[in-house]
Scaffold this active site. Structure first.
Site, PDB file in Angstrom:
ATOM      1  N   GLU A   1       0.206   3.617   1.804  1.00 21.34           N
ATOM      2  CA  GLU A   1       0.311   4.064   3.198  1.00 21.34           C
ATOM      3  C   GLU A   1       1.735   3.881   3.735  1.00 21.34           C
ATOM      4  O   GLU A   1       2.106   4.487   4.732  1.00 21.34           O
ATOM      5  CB  GLU A   1      -0.673   3.302   4.080  1.00 21.34           C
ATOM      6  CG  GLU A   1      -2.124   3.720   3.912  1.00 21.34           C
ATOM      7  CD  GLU A   1      -2.429   5.106   4.474  1.00 21.34           C
ATOM      8  OE1 GLU A   1      -2.040   5.387   5.609  1.00 21.34           O
ATOM      9  OE2 GLU A   1      -3.042   5.908   3.756  1.00 21.34           O
TER      10      GLU A   1
ATOM     11  N   LYS B   1       1.687  -3.314   7.516  1.00 23.40           N
ATOM     12  CA  LYS B   1       1.872  -3.562   6.074  1.00 23.40           C
ATOM     13  C   LYS B   1       3.349  -3.488   5.679  1.00 23.40           C
ATOM     14  O   LYS B   1       3.772  -4.116   4.709  1.00 23.40           O
ATOM     15  CB  LYS B   1       1.053  -2.554   5.264  1.00 23.40           C
ATOM     16  CG  LYS B   1      -0.443  -2.901   5.206  1.00 23.40           C
ATOM     17  CD  LYS B   1      -0.708  -4.015   4.202  1.00 23.40           C
ATOM     18  CE  LYS B   1      -2.175  -4.294   4.011  1.00 23.40           C
ATOM     19  NZ  LYS B   1      -2.435  -5.351   3.030  1.00 23.40           N
TER      20      LYS B   1
ATOM     21  N   THR C   1       0.792  -1.236   0.000  1.00 23.47           N
ATOM     22  CA  THR C   1       0.000   0.000   0.000  1.00 23.47           C
ATOM     23  C   THR C   1       0.822   1.283   0.000  1.00 23.47           C
ATOM     24  O   THR C   1       1.922   1.335   0.570  1.00 23.47           O
ATOM     25  CB  THR C   1      -0.915   0.021   1.251  1.00 23.47           C
ATOM     26  OG1 THR C   1      -1.442   1.335   1.430  1.00 23.47           O
ATOM     27  CG2 THR C   1      -0.169  -0.351   2.517  1.00 23.47           C
TER      28      THR C   1
ATOM     29  N   TYR D   1      -1.715   0.402  10.965  1.00 23.20           N
ATOM     30  CA  TYR D   1      -1.977  -0.320   9.715  1.00 23.20           C
ATOM     31  C   TYR D   1      -0.735  -0.302   8.824  1.00 23.20           C
ATOM     32  O   TYR D   1      -0.280  -1.333   8.317  1.00 23.20           O
ATOM     33  CB  TYR D   1      -3.172   0.323   8.987  1.00 23.20           C
ATOM     34  CG  TYR D   1      -3.339  -0.103   7.546  1.00 23.20           C
ATOM     35  CD1 TYR D   1      -3.957  -1.307   7.230  1.00 23.20           C
ATOM     36  CD2 TYR D   1      -2.897   0.705   6.496  1.00 23.20           C
ATOM     37  CE1 TYR D   1      -4.125  -1.709   5.899  1.00 23.20           C
ATOM     38  CE2 TYR D   1      -3.056   0.321   5.172  1.00 23.20           C
ATOM     39  CZ  TYR D   1      -3.674  -0.882   4.876  1.00 23.20           C
ATOM     40  OH  TYR D   1      -3.835  -1.269   3.566  1.00 23.20           O
TER      41      TYR D   1
HETATM   42  P1  NAP Z   1     -11.541  -4.817   1.960  1.00 20.62           P
HETATM   43  O1  NAP Z   1     -12.682  -4.527   1.066  1.00 20.62           O
HETATM   44  O2  NAP Z   1     -11.532  -4.279   3.351  1.00 20.62           O
HETATM   45  O3  NAP Z   1     -11.394  -6.422   2.042  1.00 20.62           O
HETATM   46  C1  NAP Z   1     -10.573  -7.030   3.008  1.00 20.62           C
HETATM   47  C2  NAP Z   1     -10.758  -8.531   2.914  1.00 20.62           C
HETATM   48  O4  NAP Z   1      -9.928  -9.162   3.901  1.00 20.62           O
HETATM   49  C3  NAP Z   1     -12.200  -9.009   3.196  1.00 20.62           C
HETATM   50  O5  NAP Z   1     -12.514 -10.063   2.322  1.00 20.62           O
HETATM   51  C4  NAP Z   1     -12.095  -9.513   4.623  1.00 20.62           C
HETATM   52  O6  NAP Z   1     -13.055 -10.499   4.959  1.00 20.62           O
HETATM   53  C5  NAP Z   1     -10.706 -10.145   4.583  1.00 20.62           C
HETATM   54  N1  NAP Z   1     -10.164 -10.408   5.925  1.00 20.62           N
HETATM   55  C6  NAP Z   1      -9.960  -9.532   6.925  1.00 20.62           C
HETATM   56  N2  NAP Z   1      -9.471 -10.162   8.006  1.00 20.62           N
HETATM   57  C7  NAP Z   1      -9.375 -11.484   7.680  1.00 20.62           C
HETATM   58  C8  NAP Z   1      -8.946 -12.646   8.373  1.00 20.62           C
HETATM   59  N3  NAP Z   1      -8.542 -12.592   9.638  1.00 20.62           N
HETATM   60  N4  NAP Z   1      -8.969 -13.835   7.726  1.00 20.62           N
HETATM   61  C9  NAP Z   1      -9.425 -13.919   6.439  1.00 20.62           C
HETATM   62  N5  NAP Z   1      -9.840 -12.841   5.728  1.00 20.62           N
HETATM   63  C10 NAP Z   1      -9.811 -11.644   6.346  1.00 20.62           C
HETATM   64  O7  NAP Z   1     -10.162  -4.361   1.291  1.00 20.62           O
HETATM   65  P2  NAP Z   1      -9.847  -3.998  -0.243  1.00 20.62           P
HETATM   66  O8  NAP Z   1     -10.100  -2.549  -0.449  1.00 20.62           O
HETATM   67  O9  NAP Z   1     -10.472  -4.994  -1.133  1.00 20.62           O
HETATM   68  O10 NAP Z   1      -8.257  -4.159  -0.244  1.00 20.62           O
HETATM   69  C11 NAP Z   1      -7.647  -5.410  -0.539  1.00 20.62           C
HETATM   70  C12 NAP Z   1      -6.211  -5.401  -0.011  1.00 20.62           C
HETATM   71  O11 NAP Z   1      -5.479  -4.362  -0.622  1.00 20.62           O
HETATM   72  C13 NAP Z   1      -6.074  -5.182   1.494  1.00 20.62           C
HETATM   73  O12 NAP Z   1      -4.983  -5.939   1.932  1.00 20.62           O
HETATM   74  C14 NAP Z   1      -5.756  -3.693   1.613  1.00 20.62           C
HETATM   75  O13 NAP Z   1      -5.041  -3.439   2.809  1.00 20.62           O
HETATM   76  C15 NAP Z   1      -4.915  -3.498   0.371  1.00 20.62           C
HETATM   77  N6  NAP Z   1      -4.940  -2.151  -0.229  1.00 20.62           N
HETATM   78  C16 NAP Z   1      -6.132  -1.570  -0.551  1.00 20.62           C
HETATM   79  C17 NAP Z   1      -6.136  -0.329  -1.178  1.00 20.62           C
HETATM   80  C18 NAP Z   1      -7.428   0.349  -1.562  1.00 20.62           C
HETATM   81  O14 NAP Z   1      -7.388   1.558  -1.837  1.00 20.62           O
HETATM   82  N7  NAP Z   1      -8.547  -0.369  -1.636  1.00 20.62           N
HETATM   83  C19 NAP Z   1      -4.914   0.301  -1.477  1.00 20.62           C
HETATM   84  C20 NAP Z   1      -3.729  -0.344  -1.151  1.00 20.62           C
HETATM   85  C21 NAP Z   1      -3.749  -1.581  -0.542  1.00 20.62           C
HETATM   86  P3  NAP Z   1     -14.522 -10.089   5.527  1.00 20.62           P
HETATM   87  O15 NAP Z   1     -15.349  -9.725   4.331  1.00 20.62           O
HETATM   88  O16 NAP Z   1     -14.952 -11.332   6.205  1.00 20.62           O
HETATM   89  O17 NAP Z   1     -14.303  -8.917   6.445  1.00 20.62           O
HETATM   90  N1  GDD Z   2     -12.580   7.241   6.306  1.00 18.79           N
HETATM   91  C1  GDD Z   2     -12.671   8.569   6.371  1.00 18.79           C
HETATM   92  N2  GDD Z   2     -13.839   9.131   6.843  1.00 18.79           N
HETATM   93  N3  GDD Z   2     -11.631   9.338   5.963  1.00 18.79           N
HETATM   94  C2  GDD Z   2     -11.775  10.686   6.014  1.00 18.79           C
HETATM   95  C3  GDD Z   2     -12.949  11.299   6.470  1.00 18.79           C
HETATM   96  C4  GDD Z   2     -14.026  10.489   6.916  1.00 18.79           C
HETATM   97  O1  GDD Z   2     -15.064  10.962   7.345  1.00 18.79           O
HETATM   98  N4  GDD Z   2     -12.788  12.648   6.372  1.00 18.79           N
HETATM   99  C5  GDD Z   2     -11.580  12.865   5.874  1.00 18.79           C
HETATM  100  N5  GDD Z   2     -10.937  11.684   5.658  1.00 18.79           N
HETATM  101  C6  GDD Z   2      -9.571  11.525   5.158  1.00 18.79           C
HETATM  102  C7  GDD Z   2      -8.685  10.604   6.002  1.00 18.79           C
HETATM  103  O2  GDD Z   2      -8.173  11.299   7.139  1.00 18.79           O
HETATM  104  C8  GDD Z   2      -7.606  10.244   4.994  1.00 18.79           C
HETATM  105  O3  GDD Z   2      -6.611  11.241   4.977  1.00 18.79           O
HETATM  106  C9  GDD Z   2      -8.354  10.256   3.644  1.00 18.79           C
HETATM  107  O4  GDD Z   2      -9.616  10.914   3.892  1.00 18.79           O
HETATM  108  C10 GDD Z   2      -8.632   8.875   3.055  1.00 18.79           C
HETATM  109  O5  GDD Z   2      -9.222   8.055   4.051  1.00 18.79           O
HETATM  110  P1  GDD Z   2      -9.831   6.614   3.717  1.00 18.79           P
HETATM  111  O6  GDD Z   2     -10.809   6.710   2.626  1.00 18.79           O
HETATM  112  O7  GDD Z   2     -10.282   6.007   5.001  1.00 18.79           O
HETATM  113  O8  GDD Z   2      -8.597   5.806   3.099  1.00 18.79           O
HETATM  114  P2  GDD Z   2      -7.063   5.706   3.532  1.00 18.79           P
HETATM  115  O9  GDD Z   2      -6.268   6.471   2.534  1.00 18.79           O
HETATM  116  O10 GDD Z   2      -6.868   6.011   4.968  1.00 18.79           O
HETATM  117  O11 GDD Z   2      -6.787   4.142   3.353  1.00 18.79           O
HETATM  118  C11 GDD Z   2      -7.188   3.454   2.175  1.00 18.79           C
HETATM  119  O12 GDD Z   2      -6.182   3.559   1.181  1.00 18.79           O
HETATM  120  C12 GDD Z   2      -4.933   2.946   1.521  1.00 18.79           C
HETATM  121  C13 GDD Z   2      -3.969   3.184   0.350  1.00 18.79           C
HETATM  122  O13 GDD Z   2      -3.401   4.444   0.450  1.00 18.79           O
HETATM  123  C14 GDD Z   2      -7.452   1.991   2.555  1.00 18.79           C
HETATM  124  O14 GDD Z   2      -8.041   1.333   1.460  1.00 18.79           O
HETATM  125  C15 GDD Z   2      -6.177   1.262   2.920  1.00 18.79           C
HETATM  126  O15 GDD Z   2      -6.442  -0.134   3.081  1.00 18.79           O
HETATM  127  C16 GDD Z   2      -5.153   1.450   1.776  1.00 18.79           C
HETATM  128  O16 GDD Z   2      -3.938   0.824   2.102  1.00 18.79           O
END
Ligand code: NAP
Ligand code: GDD
Length: 378
Positions: free
Chosen positions: A131, A157, A129, A153
């Site tokens: 992050e 990671k 990520t 987090y």
């Molecule tokens: P998500 O929608 O939160 O999905 C997370 C998945 O992990 C869900 O299927 C969840 O299962 C499963 N999980 C959590 N704890 C578990 C455990 N103990 N055992 C088995 N499964 C478990 O996340 P996503 O947005 O699809 O992201 C996928 C991956 O990419 C994550 O690793 C995230 O950190 C990483 N990532 C995401 C982003 C982004 O912007 N979306 C960016 C960079 C990296 P349940 O449905 O049962 O909760």
């Molecule tokens: N969730 C949330 N809710 N975020 C807020 C809000 C709110 O009401 N208001 C402002 N924010 C700001 C957060 O402080 C952060 O700076 C930004 O919006 C994005 O927040 P999120 O959407 O929660 O995502 P994230 O960037 O913290 O994390 C996501 O992206 C990562 C990759 O950069 C997640 O998907 C992580 O799993 C992933 O690694």
């Protein structure tokens, strides 16, 4: 020729569901890991259940034995390790669980592959990520930018990132990390900022919600479309040599800009006034949106967005901006397949329809209850 067999952890998540569709279309046999919960939440993959090449198995990232047994049974040729406690703010409340799943969980997957003797036949993708860049040390960020994780987090990671690199070098395994910047979609969890905004915009436009409370609206992100990003996960595992890649659009926007654009797509023109905790988003006009119904004129002049300290984080990452040059050059991937405006439009359109459908369903339920109470036989 033997079939490609993929094992996806996190299959019920946003990315897991899109990746399953992508791999099934490519002819893979897809196995997904689900975990037991009192409510079986499989909405994102419900449409895939029953597909002949799609199989689900119970296991948990915190349970080594379940992972070893599963890897031994499925004998995957590719593993996509997407499972994680993926919410940054939640990681401050549950740091130990986050470390168990997001850090040690990665080690469990790697060790399961070794224990089953698959270390030279199974390729592993780790969902890393942006992050990791955290309190950023340069802008934009690429594969050589130093890491500075800034939440429990991100620290978890970072372990995942380094243990993958270590196993690649120590045991000559094909394992790599995709350093993905934020990617969103109509399947995004409802507490991430983009989906929280698009759902609120749809509800406010349809008179189902009064106001939206947000945290730091000046935070900057590089937002892409999740459906485009899962292709990169696959491409990363198809290279000759295992390498890590940054996946991003190369375009940055603030949370405020996202909110402005989302409300506009829902038919509400906003202007922002004030600063910090006192900033507000006020409705200046309503119009017929690209999708859905025209919001009521009574919204004009009302404060629709306010700031709440509840959504501020102890440490916040505020300047993420990715440089996808390596992915463009080596993977041949187009980071602009879906633009920022298109992404917002896709999400708002979906949520406008969802809110309208929920509203119809609720009216039908109420009417039905009234009929039954009056003893009407249907
Ligand atoms: P998500 O929608 O939160 O999905 C997370 C998945 O992990 C869900 O299927 C969840 O299962 C499963 N999980 C959590 N704890 C578990 C455990 N103990 N055992 C088995 N499964 C478990 O996340 P996503 O947005 O699809 O992201 C996928 C991956 O990419 C994550 O690793 C995230 O950190 C990483 N990532 C995401 C982003 C982004 O912007 N979306 C960016 C960079 C990296 P349940 O449905 O049962 O909760
Ligand atoms: N969730 C949330 N809710 N975020 C807020 C809000 C709110 O009401 N208001 C402002 N924010 C700001 C957060 O402080 C952060 O700076 C930004 O919006 C994005 O927040 P999120 O959407 O929660 O995502 P994230 O960037 O913290 O994390 C996501 O992206 C990562 C990759 O950069 C997640 O998907 C992580 O799993 C992933 O690694």
């Amino acid at each position: 020729m033997s079939k490609d067999i993929a094992l996806i952890t996190g299959v019920t998540g946003q990315d897991g569901s899109f990746l399953s569709e992508f791999l099934l279309a490519k002819g893979y046999e897809v196995h997904g890991v689900i975990r037991r919960s009192s409510v079986d939440y499989r909405e994102r993959i419900a449409h895939l259940e029953g597909t002949p090449c799609f199989h689900l198995h119970y296991a948990d990232m915190t349970d080594s034995m379940s992972m070893v047994k599963l890897v031994g049974k499925v004998k995957p040729t590719e593993i996509y390790n997407l499972a994680a406690q993926s919410h940054v703010q939640v990681s401050f409340d549950s740091p130990e669980f986050t470390a168990d799943v997001d850090a040690v969980g990665v080690l469990r997957v790697l060790e399961a592959v070794r224990a089953c003797g698959l270390e030279h036949t199974c390729r592993i993708y780790q969902a890393s990520t942006s992050e990791l860049y955290g309190k950023v040390e340069e802008v934009p960020q690429n594969e050589n930018t130093p890491f500075h994780p800034y939440s429990p987090y991100a620290v978890a990671k970072l372990y995942g990132y380094w243990i993958v690199k270590e196993y690649r070098e120590a045991y000559n395994m094909y394992c790599c990390s995709g350093i993905l910047f934020n990617h969103e979609s109509e399947r995004r969890g409802e507490t991430f900022v983009t989906r929280k905004i698009t759902l609120a915009a749809a509800r406010i436009a349809q008179g189902k919600q009064e106001k939206l409370f947000l945290g730091n609206m000046s935070s900057l992100r590089d937002w892409g479309y999740a459906k485009d990003y899962v292709e990169c996960m696959w491409l990363i595992l198809q290279q000759e040599k295992p390498e890590d890649f940054v996946i991003a659009t190369g375009v940055q926007h603030s949370v405020r800009e996202f909110a402005y654009q989302a409300f506009k797509a829902a038919g509400i023109e906003l202007k922002f006034e004030g600063e910090g905790l006192y900033e507000k988003g006020v409705c200046v006009s309503v119009h017929h949106p690209i999708v859905g119904v025209k919001p009521s004129e009574t919204l004009v002049g009302k404060v629709l967005i306010e700031v709440s300290e509840d959504f501020y984080r102890p440490t916040d990452v505020v300047n993420l901006w990715g440089d996808p040059t390596k992915a463009k050059t080596k993977l041949g991937w187009n980071p602009q397949t879906t633009t920022f405006d298109q992404l917002v439009e896709i999400m708002v359109k979906y949520d406008m329809q969802k809110v309208a459908a929920d509203s119809v369903a609720s009216t039908v339920r109420t009417n039905l209850a009234e009929y039954l109470e009056k003893g009407v036989v249907l």
